[in-house]
Write a protein that holds these residues in place. Structure first.
Motif, short mmCIF file in Angstrom:
data_model
loop_
_atom_site.label_atom_id
_atom_site.label_comp_id
_atom_site.label_asym_id
_atom_site.label_seq_id
_atom_site.Cartn_x
_atom_site.Cartn_y
_atom_site.Cartn_z
N MET A 1 0.86 -1.19 0.00
CA MET A 1 0.00 0.00 0.00
C MET A 1 0.89 1.23 0.00
SD MET A 1 -3.08 -1.14 2.54
CE MET A 1 -3.81 -2.77 2.45
N SER A 2 1.26 1.67 -1.19
CA SER A 2 2.27 2.71 -1.31
C SER A 2 1.78 4.08 -0.87
CB SER A 2 2.74 2.79 -2.77
OG SER A 2 1.65 3.02 -3.64
N SER A 3 0.47 4.33 -0.95
CA SER A 3 -0.06 5.63 -0.56
C SER A 3 -0.65 5.55 0.84
CB SER A 3 -1.14 6.08 -1.55
OG SER A 3 -1.73 7.29 -1.14
N PRO A 4 -0.34 6.52 1.71
CA PRO A 4 -0.90 6.47 3.07
C PRO A 4 -2.41 6.63 3.04
CG PRO A 4 0.15 8.58 2.67
CD PRO A 4 0.50 7.71 1.51
N PRO A 5 -3.11 6.02 3.99
CA PRO A 5 -4.57 6.13 4.02
C PRO A 5 -5.00 7.53 4.43
CG PRO A 5 -3.77 5.00 5.97
CD PRO A 5 -2.58 5.18 5.08
N PRO A 6 -6.26 7.86 4.18
CA PRO A 6 -6.77 9.17 4.62
C PRO A 6 -6.57 9.37 6.12
CG PRO A 6 -8.31 8.12 3.10
CD PRO A 6 -7.25 7.09 3.41
N ASP A 7 -6.51 10.63 6.52
CA ASP A 7 -6.22 10.98 7.91
C ASP A 7 -7.12 10.25 8.89
OD1 ASP A 7 -4.29 12.67 7.03
OD2 ASP A 7 -5.47 14.51 7.27
N GLY A 8 -6.50 9.72 9.94
CA GLY A 8 -7.24 9.11 11.02
C GLY A 8 -7.64 7.67 10.79
N LEU A 9 -7.24 7.09 9.66
CA LEU A 9 -7.63 5.72 9.35
C LEU A 9 -6.41 4.83 9.18
CD1 LEU A 9 -10.49 6.30 6.74
CD2 LEU A 9 -10.73 5.87 9.20
N GLY A 10 -6.60 3.56 9.50
CA GLY A 10 -5.58 2.57 9.22
C GLY A 10 -5.94 1.80 7.95
N ALA A 11 -4.95 1.20 7.33
CA ALA A 11 -5.17 0.42 6.11
C ALA A 11 -4.50 -0.94 6.25
CB ALA A 11 -4.61 1.16 4.90
N ARG A 12 -5.16 -1.96 5.78
CA ARG A 12 -4.60 -3.31 5.80
C ARG A 12 -5.31 -4.15 4.75
NH1 ARG A 12 -8.36 -6.57 8.16
NH2 ARG A 12 -9.77 -5.70 9.72
N ARG A 13 -4.89 -5.39 4.61
CA ARG A 13 -5.56 -6.32 3.72
C ARG A 13 -6.77 -6.94 4.41
NH1 ARG A 13 -3.29 -4.58 -0.91
NH2 ARG A 13 -1.02 -4.88 -0.92
N ALA A 14 -7.73 -7.39 3.61
CA ALA A 14 -8.87 -8.12 4.14
C ALA A 14 -8.47 -9.55 4.46
CB ALA A 14 -10.02 -8.11 3.15
N THR A 15 -9.12 -10.14 5.43
CA THR A 15 -8.95 -11.56 5.75
C THR A 15 -10.33 -12.20 5.83
OG1 THR A 15 -9.11 -11.36 8.17
CG2 THR A 15 -6.94 -10.93 7.16
N VAL A 16 -10.35 -13.52 5.78
CA VAL A 16 -11.62 -14.24 5.84
C VAL A 16 -12.37 -13.89 7.13
CG1 VAL A 16 -12.63 -16.54 6.03
CG2 VAL A 16 -10.82 -16.11 4.36
N ASP A 17 -11.66 -13.61 8.19
CA ASP A 17 -12.31 -13.27 9.45
C ASP A 17 -13.07 -11.95 9.38
OD1 ASP A 17 -11.35 -15.57 10.61
OD2 ASP A 17 -9.62 -14.60 11.54
N ASP A 18 -12.75 -11.13 8.38
CA ASP A 18 -13.44 -9.84 8.22
C ASP A 18 -14.79 -9.97 7.54
OD1 ASP A 18 -11.38 -8.15 9.25
OD2 ASP A 18 -10.30 -8.28 7.35
N ALA A 19 -15.13 -11.15 7.04
CA ALA A 19 -16.32 -11.29 6.21
C ALA A 19 -17.59 -10.76 6.87
CB ALA A 19 -16.50 -12.75 5.78
#
Length: 305
Positions: A1-19
């Motif tokens: 994820m080369s670009s930082p996420p919008p202010d105040g948010l975290g960024a990550r990949r989805a996992t099956v547990d997120d469904a």
């Protein structure tokens, strides 16, 4: 994820547990646009079986919840992206951030085209796509029928026989399906081994008693793949008639047979998806069978330089 996420948010990949959480997000986004949603965790997991979540998904979250999500996969020359922003977090640039990630991923995969989707009534999404240089490519219908009584038995033309699928004939079924769909817009044939793994092995809802074959002697004339439940409805996953047998009422007979089987199993609602410009006239066929458009979706795309 080369670009930082919008202010105040975290960024990550989805996992099956997120469904479950992502299903809630999709449902909220759909309801905000059209008042209802057919999203479900099993359907989401089904789409994810096509994807590489480790490299082609993005989750934006705050300390409490997931607020936006997108995931995509390579499909022919396209990288196809599907994304959602929670209605309480619109106007923060989250959709644009997700689109940019999808475009970057398309470049990494050396795909010359980016494609994405939205509900037809989602004007906000359409404006965003157009700002990214995308244009409308195609429209799709979700069609449904409510079965108020047992359908009449299906009637095939003389000399044809309807049978339940046997897993041992998977390759012949696959080949007939590919032939039937080869002229469809944006159709990409899936290799047999991959198709078999996806449909017959990995899918927890695979039910061969809901797959049907129409035979003319030793030849397969038509095939049909159904799913026992998608968001509370029986679902027609694929219905294909090979060219030499078209215009003989076979597709309508298969559809009526499936309606009868779903009704017998207690499923009063049956749904399917169809290209609004289907070259074989499938939309008119489904209307003759009593189905109606429940909602419309739009595909947008662009060529990447």
């Amino acid at each position: 994820m080369s670009s930082p996420p919008p202010d105040g948010l975290g960024a990550r990949r989805a996992t099956v547990d997120d469904a479950p959480a992502i299903d809630e997000l999709i449902t909220a986004a759909d309801v905000a646009v059209q008042g209802w949603s057919e999203s479900s965790v099993p359907e989401l997991l089904g789409w994810w079986r096509l994807m590489d979540l480790e490299h082609s998904s993005w989750v934006l979250h705050d300390e409490e919840s997931i607020v936006a999500y997108a995931a995509g996969f390579a499909h022919g020359d396209n990288f196809e992206l599907d994304g959602f922003v929670h209605p309480d977090h619109q106007g923060r640039g989250l959709g644009a951030w997700l689109l940019a990630r999808g475009e970057n991923r398309a470049g990494e995969l050396r795909k010359p085209k980016l494609q994405t989707f939205s509900l037809a009534a989602d004007d906000r999404a359409h404006r965003l796509f157009e700002q990214f240089g995308m244009r409308e490519l195609r429209r799709y219908y979700r069609m449904m029928i409510e079965l108020e009584e047992a359908p009449l038995p299906a009637r095939l033309p003389d000399g044809l026989k309807l049978e339940t699928f046997e897993p041992g004939e998977a390759r012949a079924f696959h080949d007939a399906l590919i032939e039937a769909f080869e002229d469809e817009w944006n159709f990409v044939a899936m290799p047999f081994d991959q198709w078999r793994e996806l449909r017959l092995v990995q899918d927890p809802d695979f039910d061969p008693t809901l797959w049907f074959v129409v035979r003319d002697g030793e030849e397969i004339a038509a095939v049909m793949r159904n799913e026992p439940d998608r968001s509370g409805a029986g679902f027609v996953g694929a219905l294909g008639v090979r060219k030499p047998w078209r215009k003989r009422g076979i597709a309508l007979a298969l559809l009526q047979h499936a309606f009868g089987e779903f009704y017998r199993r207690g499923k009063r609602r049956v749904a399917l998806g169809v290209d609004a410009e289907n070259p074989t006239g499938a939309t008119r066929l489904y209307e003759r069978a009593g189905m109606q458009v429940a909602f419309e979706a739009v595909a947008y795309g662009k060529e990447l330089r």
